[in-house]
Motif scaffolding. Structure first.
Motif, PDB file in Angstrom:
ATOM      1  N   PRO A 192       0.909  -1.248   0.020  1.00 29.75           N
ATOM      2  CA  PRO A 192      -0.121   0.093   0.007  1.00 29.75           C
ATOM      3  C   PRO A 192       0.751   1.157   0.048  1.00 29.75           C
ATOM      4  N   ASN A 193       2.099   1.288   0.308  1.00 24.97           N
ATOM      5  CA  ASN A 193       3.117   2.439   0.433  1.00 24.97           C
ATOM      6  C   ASN A 193       3.650   2.711  -0.922  1.00 24.97           C
ATOM      7  N   LEU A 194       3.488   1.782  -1.746  1.00 29.64           N
ATOM      8  CA  LEU A 194       4.002   2.098  -3.317  1.00 29.64           C
ATOM      9  C   LEU A 194       3.043   2.576  -4.180  1.00 29.64           C
ATOM     10  N   HIS A 195       3.442   3.457  -4.850  1.00 25.88           N
ATOM     11  CA  HIS A 195       2.312   3.882  -5.950  1.00 25.88           C
ATOM     12  C   HIS A 195       2.921   4.307  -7.236  1.00 25.88           C
ATOM     13  N   VAL A 196       2.396   3.724  -8.267  1.00 20.84           N
ATOM     14  CA  VAL A 196       3.026   4.389  -9.645  1.00 20.84           C
ATOM     15  C   VAL A 196       2.219   5.570  -9.839  1.00 20.84           C
ATOM     16  N   GLU A 197       2.899   6.629  -9.817  1.00 22.15           N
ATOM     17  CA  GLU A 197       2.370   8.259 -10.134  1.00 22.15           C
ATOM     18  C   GLU A 197       2.104   8.278 -11.448  1.00 22.15           C
ATOM     19  N   ASP A 198       3.132   7.772 -12.404  1.00 22.45           N
ATOM     20  CA  ASP A 198       3.059   8.246 -13.877  1.00 22.45           C
ATOM     21  C   ASP A 198       3.723   7.135 -14.729  1.00 22.45           C
ATOM     22  N   THR A 199       3.391   6.752 -15.819  1.00 27.34           N
ATOM     23  CA  THR A 199       3.945   5.916 -16.860  1.00 27.34           C
ATOM     24  C   THR A 199       4.274   6.745 -17.942  1.00 27.34           C
ATOM     25  N   LEU A 200       5.808   6.665 -18.232  1.00 24.99           N
ATOM     26  CA  LEU A 200       6.305   7.453 -19.396  1.00 24.99           C
ATOM     27  C   LEU A 200       6.682   6.482 -20.697  1.00 24.99           C
ATOM     28  N   VAL A 201       6.348   6.598 -21.801  1.00 22.76           N
ATOM     29  CA  VAL A 201       6.928   6.061 -22.852  1.00 22.76           C
ATOM     30  C   VAL A 201       8.093   6.689 -23.485  1.00 22.76           C
ATOM     31  N   ALA A 202       9.301   5.960 -23.233  1.00 22.06           N
ATOM     32  CA  ALA A 202      10.469   6.515 -24.064  1.00 22.06           C
ATOM     33  C   ALA A 202      11.176   5.768 -25.067  1.00 22.06           C
ATOM     34  N   ASN A 203      10.591   4.843 -25.398  1.00 21.04           N
ATOM     35  CA  ASN A 203      11.015   3.890 -26.664  1.00 21.04           C
ATOM     36  C   ASN A 203      12.269   3.233 -26.475  1.00 21.04           C
ATOM     37  N   TRP A 204      12.797   3.000 -25.404  1.00 28.12           N
ATOM     38  CA  TRP A 204      14.129   2.275 -25.041  1.00 28.12           C
ATOM     39  C   TRP A 204      15.322   3.606 -25.393  1.00 28.12           C
ATOM     40  N   GLN A 205      14.788   4.725 -25.430  1.00 34.54           N
ATOM     41  CA  GLN A 205      16.000   5.964 -25.874  1.00 34.54           C
ATOM     42  C   GLN A 205      16.374   6.724 -24.735  1.00 34.54           C
ATOM     43  N   LYS A 206      17.610   6.932 -24.451  1.00 37.32           N
ATOM     44  CA  LYS A 206      18.186   7.735 -23.453  1.00 37.32           C
ATOM     45  C   LYS A 206      17.452   9.107 -23.545  1.00 37.32           C
ATOM     46  N   ASP A 207      17.837   9.672 -24.641  1.00 40.38           N
ATOM     47  CA  ASP A 207      17.545  11.010 -24.799  1.00 40.38           C
ATOM     48  C   ASP A 207      15.973  11.346 -24.588  1.00 40.38           C
ATOM     49  N   GLU A 208      15.019  10.460 -25.008  1.00 41.94           N
ATOM     50  CA  GLU A 208      13.717  10.804 -25.123  1.00 41.94           C
ATOM     51  C   GLU A 208      13.348  10.394 -23.576  1.00 41.94           C
ATOM     52  N   ALA A 209      13.923   9.711 -22.598  1.00 42.54           N
ATOM     53  CA  ALA A 209      13.493   9.570 -21.194  1.00 42.54           C
ATOM     54  C   ALA A 209      14.129  10.671 -20.577  1.00 42.54           C
ATOM     55  N   GLU A 210      15.371  11.177 -20.941  1.00 40.62           N
ATOM     56  CA  GLU A 210      15.808  12.476 -20.188  1.00 40.62           C
ATOM     57  C   GLU A 210      14.670  13.552 -20.648  1.00 40.62           C
ATOM     58  N   ASP A 211      13.975  13.716 -21.854  1.00 38.07           N
ATOM     59  CA  ASP A 211      13.099  14.718 -21.997  1.00 38.07           C
ATOM     60  C   ASP A 211      12.067  14.620 -21.360  1.00 38.07           C
ATOM     61  N   LYS A 212      11.423  13.613 -21.230  1.00 40.56           N
ATOM     62  CA  LYS A 212      10.135  13.268 -20.746  1.00 40.56           C
ATOM     63  C   LYS A 212      10.401  13.342 -19.161  1.00 40.56           C
ATOM     64  N   VAL A 213      11.216  13.063 -18.527  1.00 44.31           N
ATOM     65  CA  VAL A 213      11.400  13.097 -17.096  1.00 44.31           C
ATOM     66  C   VAL A 213      11.805  14.506 -16.652  1.00 44.31           C
ATOM     67  N   THR A 214      12.340  15.277 -17.629  1.00 40.80           N
ATOM     68  CA  THR A 214      12.621  16.693 -17.275  1.00 40.80           C
ATOM     69  C   THR A 214      11.195  17.402 -17.217  1.00 40.80           C
ATOM     70  N   ALA A 215      10.449  16.972 -18.280  1.00 44.17           N
ATOM     71  CA  ALA A 215       8.878  17.699 -18.402  1.00 44.17           C
ATOM     72  C   ALA A 215       8.342  17.300 -17.139  1.00 44.17           C
ATOM     73  N   LEU A 216       8.404  15.988 -16.636  1.00 45.72           N
ATOM     74  CA  LEU A 216       7.447  15.513 -15.673  1.00 45.72           C
ATOM     75  C   LEU A 216       7.914  16.034 -14.388  1.00 45.72           C
ATOM     76  N   LEU A 217       9.158  16.307 -13.979  1.00 46.09           N
ATOM     77  CA  LEU A 217       9.744  16.841 -12.904  1.00 46.09           C
ATOM     78  C   LEU A 217       9.167  18.433 -12.474  1.00 46.09           C
ATOM     79  N   ARG A 218       9.093  18.935 -13.628  1.00 46.65           N
ATOM     80  CA  ARG A 218       8.363  20.545 -13.440  1.00 46.65           C
ATOM     81  C   ARG A 218       7.130  20.398 -12.918  1.00 46.65           C
ATOM     82  N   LYS A 219       6.110  19.319 -13.249  1.00 42.72           N
ATOM     83  CA  LYS A 219       4.956  19.512 -12.434  1.00 42.72           C
ATOM     84  C   LYS A 219       4.825  18.454 -11.291  1.00 42.72           C
ATOM     85  N   ASN A 220       5.761  17.535 -11.167  1.00 47.00           N
ATOM     86  CA  ASN A 220       5.648  16.583  -9.874  1.00 47.00           C
ATOM     87  C   ASN A 220       7.114  16.323  -9.548  1.00 47.00           C
TER      88      ASN A 220
END
Ligand code: GYE
Length: 629
Positions: A192-220
């Motif tokens: 119960p103490n674990l919760h998936v806040e968000d799921t991002l799709v970055a298509n196995w790509q490092k740069d895409e993951a960096e961009d999407k997590v950057t955008a997510l961190l702005r709001k959460n």
């Protein structure tokens, strides 16, 4: 006179020498021709080369292929495009390749094309599974285990602390994405103490993951854990955290490559809190491709590669072990002969007798010293026999667990005694698969599904409800549990007109099959339309009960079974049995190869699944004369 004789003797001698030389040259040339004949051509359809993992996979393929003079490999790179991968595969077919190795970008869209190619040439599906079984061999990791292990690692790291998790996935249509996420969320939802806040799709790509997590961190910015389905995407997430100088967030990846920014390096540097290491399968794909092209027997249907959890605590030792495999090999190679102890379930069925014979024959032909004992279907006896072999300090123990639980303690005793264990035929419902070297057997759930698909097809268009009685195998045994799961799951997935009106164990024996079927007939009589028996022996017992009840088996009541033993083909021929799904008992050669590979220092797959078919009346005549068991 003498000089004439000498002349003829000399002439004869010279003639014979010339003849011998010509014969020698003929055979040498022929062998040379055979060895230098037209090379095998293997096509490799790679999903992309932007992921380090795929580059490593191709490198392993290339290195292994170099060992074979008569082998040419053609590589294509689909650059993550589904359409391009289809074009690549068709182009390779156009080149006249002998075998295709394919790692897909997307499961559903490529399955039909691969199934079609498989009708013409052998296909090895590498790393990412496709739907169904229309291929020659699948080699890849247990992706569910990667997900489960990630979920467990998150729980172990956080304990009861609140865990706000971000999951970073590969492309939606890729099978490992679905399987890893399923395994991961099945664990997370337990806490119960674990919760998936968000799921991002970055298509196995490092740069895409960096961009999407950057955008997510702005709001959460309030997240504690990031779980990425590859080390490359995990590194991208880490770089996003660095941008905002966010500390304390744990990042987990998967793949475990060596080298700079590989999973091991990232764990050592503290960039990743953990990763999951498994082989790419590239080397194995070429080894098996050559076996397939050379017509070798006993090619498995699926090879599931072992997954190892890597954290800061064990990364150095793990990398050292992998490097030191060679010294481990040297130490093992010193073994003059191997003593194998096998503890069999019993003698309950024709399948079991064939399984025993296969193991004994294979041990003889591999020169392995076999100590064989049967537990006569007693779990208690099986465990105590295993304990006895541990005391004898045999080199390796193999057994078919009568049921799928209750063996953890004895397996730990074997591990403490440093005696490797191999599961054969049945397996265990135990998530900690480090307790055994490998497991060799069937996909029992798929066997159940095949039985259901036959029934769905055979009763297509039948307007009334169909009542089924089920003769289950030994209670809590992996074949019984999973055949039931596969049969009922597939049946109820497609229709509400099928009803399991009774289901009871008859312990895989003919006698109990007859007894339980009599009970069903007394209780339900003419209401019964189908009997699904988890093995042929119970089905044959049920056939006798149906005939004694005055009804025609195979006509009044459809009879469906599993195993495909020789006797079952007799009943297919008479029409009393409608279908039998194959379950291959000839596991001896697979087991001995695994043992030899282990003592040669090779890491074994966590699971080896055998190739199997399905047989009906049309196969009866062929089967009776050709079945090996
Ligand atoms: O189907 C049955 C035997 O474990 C797969 O056990 C095996 C099963 C098989 O008794 O005939």
């Amino acid at each position: 006179m003498k000089s004439i004789t000498r002349f003829w003797v000399l002439t004869l001698f010279v003639t014979l020498v010339i003849l011998a030389g010509l014969i020698y040259l003929f055979f040498v040339n022929r062998d040379h021709e055979k060895n230098q004949g037209t090379p095998y051509v293997i096509g490799v359809s790679q999903s992309n080369l932007t992921e380090p993992w795929r580059v490593q996979m191709n490198e392993e393929i290339r290195k292994e292929a170099q060992k074979h003079k008569r082998l040419q490999v053609i590589y294509t790179d689909a650059a993550q495009s589904i359409d391009k991968q289809k074009k690549d595969i068709n182009k390779l077919i156009g080149y006249g390749i002998d075998l295709l190795i394919v790692s897909t970008n997307d499961t559903n869209s490529l399955t039909p094309l691969i199934a079609n190619v498989h009708k013409k040439i052998p296909v090895i599906v590498l790393g990412r599974a496709i739907d169904g079984y229309d291929y020659t061999l699948f080699i890849g990791p247990d992706n569910q285990a990667i997900g489960r292990n990630a979920g467990q690692l998150v729980s172990d790291m956080l304990g009861t602390k609140q865990g706000n998790i971000i999951e970073i996935q590969g492309p939606k249509g890729s099978s490992p994405v679905r399987e890893r996420s399923q395994g991961f969320n099945n664990i997370i939802k337990k806490y119960p103490n674990l919760h998936v806040e968000d799921t991002l799709v970055a298509n196995w790509q490092k740069d895409e993951a960096e961009d999407k997590v950057t955008a997510l961190l702005r709001k959460n910015p309030h997240i504690n854990i990031i779980v990425a389905q590859s080390d490359a995407m995990a590194l991208g997430a880490y770089k996003a955290l660095q941008k905002y100088d966010i500390q304390g967030v744990k990042v987990i990846g998967a793949d475990g490559l060596e080298g700079k920014n590989g999973g091991f390096d990232l764990v050592k540097k503290g960039v990743l809190a953990g990763t999951f290491a498994y082989k790419t399968g590239g080397k194995e794909s070429i080894q098996y491709a050559m076996d397939i092209l050379q017509g070798k027997a006993n090619i498995p249907k699926k090879i599931i590669l072992r997954v190892n959890t890597i954290t800061h605590e064990n990364v150095d030792q793990y990398v050292l072990n992998v490097k030191n495999k060679s010294s481990f090999t040297k130490q093992l190679k010193s073994k003059k002969h191997i003593v194998l102890a096998f503890v069999q379930v019993g003698k309950e069925s024709s399948w079991r007798l064939a399984n025993t014979a296969s193991i004994k024959d294979a041990a003889r032909s591999y020169g392995i010293d076999l100590k064989f004992k049967s537990a006569n279907q007693s779990i208690k006896d099986q465990i105590s026999i295993i304990r006895g072999f541990i005391k004898e300090k045999v080199d390796v123990i193999a057994f078919s667990p009568i049921v799928q639980t209750g063996y953890e303690e004895i397996l730990k005793e074997a591990k403490d005694a440093e005696i490797p264990v191999i599961l054969v035929d049945r397996d265990l419902d135990l998530k900690d698969n480090s307790l055994w070297l490998t497991s060799i057997g069937s996909d029992f759930e798929e066997e159940g599904k095949r039985a259901a698909r036959w029934l769905l097809d055979d009763t297509k268009g039948v307007k009334k409800d169909i009542n089924i009685v089920e003769l289950e195998g030994t209670a809590n045994s992996s074949p019984a549990v999973n055949r039931k799961k596969g049969f009922e799951g597939e049946l109820f997935r497609y229709s509400i007109s099928y009803h399991i009106i009774a289901s009871k164990s008859a312990n895989f024996t003919k006698e109990e099959g007859k007894t339980v079927m009599n009970e069903f007939l007394k209780k339900f009589g003419n209401k019964i339309n189908v009997v699904f028996a988890h093995n042929d022996d119970m089905a044959l017992g049920a056939i006798e009960a149906i005939e004694a009840y005055g009804k025609k088996p195979g006509k009044d009541i459809l009879v469906i079974s599993v195993d495909a033993t020789k006797e079952a083909f007799n009943y297919l021929h008479t029409g009393k049995l409608n279908v039998t799904v194959e379950c291959n008992p000839l596991l001896g050669p697979y087991m001995m190869k695994a043992i030899i590979d282990h003592f040669d220092g090779k890491e074994l797959p966590v699971k080896n699944i055998t190739e199997e078919g399905i047989f009906t009346k049309k196969d009866a005549r062929w089967g009776f004369f050709n079945r090996p068991y």
